[in-house]
Scaffold this motif. Structure first.
Motif, short mmCIF file in Angstrom:
data_model
loop_
_atom_site.label_atom_id
_atom_site.label_comp_id
_atom_site.label_asym_id
_atom_site.label_seq_id
_atom_site.Cartn_x
_atom_site.Cartn_y
_atom_site.Cartn_z
N GLU A 102 49.55 90.02 50.11
CA GLU A 102 49.85 91.37 50.58
C GLU A 102 48.81 91.88 51.57
OE1 GLU A 102 50.44 94.03 47.34
OE2 GLU A 102 51.97 92.77 46.42
N SER A 103 47.65 91.28 51.59
CA SER A 103 46.59 91.73 52.51
C SER A 103 46.86 91.28 53.95
CB SER A 103 45.24 91.21 52.05
OG SER A 103 45.22 89.79 52.09
N LYS A 104 47.82 90.39 54.14
CA LYS A 104 48.24 89.92 55.47
C LYS A 104 47.09 89.29 56.25
CE LYS A 104 51.98 93.23 55.74
NZ LYS A 104 52.60 94.32 56.46
N GLU A 105 46.28 88.50 55.56
CA GLU A 105 45.16 87.83 56.20
C GLU A 105 45.53 86.46 56.75
OE1 GLU A 105 42.10 87.74 53.29
OE2 GLU A 105 41.61 89.84 53.53
N ALA A 106 46.54 85.83 56.18
CA ALA A 106 46.92 84.49 56.62
C ALA A 106 48.44 84.33 56.57
CB ALA A 106 46.26 83.45 55.74
N VAL A 107 48.94 83.50 57.46
CA VAL A 107 50.36 83.22 57.51
C VAL A 107 50.65 82.05 56.58
CG1 VAL A 107 52.26 82.54 59.03
CG2 VAL A 107 50.48 84.05 59.88
N ALA A 108 51.80 82.10 55.91
CA ALA A 108 52.17 81.04 54.97
C ALA A 108 52.31 79.70 55.69
CB ALA A 108 53.47 81.40 54.27
N PRO A 129 55.96 85.36 57.27
CA PRO A 129 55.63 85.05 55.88
C PRO A 129 54.12 84.97 55.66
CG PRO A 129 56.31 83.07 57.01
CD PRO A 129 56.45 84.20 57.99
N PHE A 130 53.55 86.04 55.15
CA PHE A 130 52.12 86.05 54.85
C PHE A 130 51.87 85.44 53.48
CE2 PHE A 130 52.55 89.57 57.89
CZ PHE A 130 51.62 89.17 58.82
N THR A 131 50.63 84.98 53.26
CA THR A 131 50.30 84.35 51.97
C THR A 131 50.03 85.39 50.89
OG1 THR A 131 47.99 84.21 52.65
CG2 THR A 131 49.37 82.27 53.04
N GLU A 136 57.89 74.71 60.01
CA GLU A 136 58.40 75.25 61.27
C GLU A 136 57.32 76.06 62.01
OE1 GLU A 136 62.04 78.00 63.00
OE2 GLU A 136 61.95 77.56 60.87
N ILE A 137 56.54 76.82 61.27
CA ILE A 137 55.46 77.61 61.88
C ILE A 137 54.39 76.68 62.43
CG2 ILE A 137 53.63 79.27 61.42
CD1 ILE A 137 55.51 80.57 59.37
#
Length: 70
Positions: A11-17, A7-9, A21-22
């Motif tokens: 669309e650029s996939k720079e940070a994980v949500a 789960p990215f924050t 649990e993560i």
């Protein structure tokens, strides 16, 4: 992180949500790394201490042998 669903924050996939649990899994991974590092450091200290101790015994072994001969 290895997963088919990350789960990215954005669309650029720079940070994980930010999911609990993560965060928990990251915390557990960091603690495991810390334990391995502690084991490595303690092992190095033990080896150094034993080497120094062995060196002291080697230094005086001649005198001990001579004393035992007498």
């Amino acid at each position: 992180m290895a997963s088919v669903w990350v789960p990215f924050t954005s669309e650029s996939k720079e940070a994980v949500a930010n999911y609990d649990e993560i965060a928990k899994e990251i915390n557990l991974a960091l603690m495991a790394c810390g334990r391995k590092l502690k084991t490595y450091i303690n092992k190095r200290k033990y080896i150094a201490r034993e080497s120094q101790r062995r060196h002291i015994f080697e230094k005086y072994i001649g005198e001990v042998v001579q004393a035992c001969e007498r």
